[in-house]
Design a protein around this motif. Sequence first.
Motif: not given
Length: 335
Positions: A166, A119-120, A127, A123-124
């Motif tokens: 995605t 998840a981290a 982003r 997200s990175h």
Amino acid sequence: MLLVTVGVFLLRSGWLKTNESGAVQVNPGILFLRAFAPTAAAAMVFLLVFGLLGGWILAGRMLAPLDRITHATRTAAAGSLSHRIRLPGRKDEFRELADAFDMMLAQLEAHVAEQQRFAANASHELRTPLAISKTLIDVARADPNHDTGELVDRLHTINTRAIDLTEALLLLSRANLRSFTREHVDLSLVAEEAAETLHPLAEKHGVTLETSGGIAPTSGSPALLLQLTTNLVHNAVVHNVPQQGTVRVHTGVRPKTVVLTVENTGEQLTPQLVATLTEPFQRGTERIHTNQAGVGLGLAIVKTITEAHDGTLTLTPRPAGGLRITVELPAASGG
């Protein structure tokens, strides 16, 4: 009259008895009972107290492992997955239950840690293109004379990458859930389709793409298995020597399984690096975001699809450089 009545009562109750001559005497059995009764009563009380105390101690020793398991369960339910029972003692049913629970906690802790790390990283990765897009737009707003054509091209590239990432995340989630219908699939046909699709890319990189092997029937999702094969061949083409590289795709059949092998030339890889390649967002080369670098989920998707099809994935560095990846899946019934 009273004495006669009492005597008759004692005779009838057995306290007194008459002998052969008709004389009245005290019954010796009654005397023995009177002498033994207090001792017997005391012994019974002692045995009762000892039994209750011993039963309480024994029950406590028997239920202590269950108390530890219950405590560990409540601790895990509260969110602490690092706690372990580590039940001492001999190898009995309680010990086996505790060991199985500890193993489950260890696997669950590793899975949660992997999900948090994923998840981290996701997200990175998501982003990054958004931050780049914002920067480009801010620069364009500050400089009205900026070349809008170049801006549009760069935004299109960044947006395409975000979409690819995605879609890769959605594909990974779908494979994890195993939400697909199993059909008869021939891996040899899948390999040929993937090789044909990526043949222009191989020519662009100066890589020779070869396919070989026979029919390899298995059961699974045709779309997911095609994605698996495409990812493997794409990685083999991109992570290769600059010119005159080779990618070999082979399918085969074993007694109970079918095998897909993708082998390429390239840089020499250490076993330590190869062991990390199937982790999400890990790349065999530097993390440079180019059109061919991908999103770092190619082999992670391959691993997930393989496991969703009850197969095994093996990565082996080649001594001369490059990588050999083997996917082994259960053979189709009657295949």
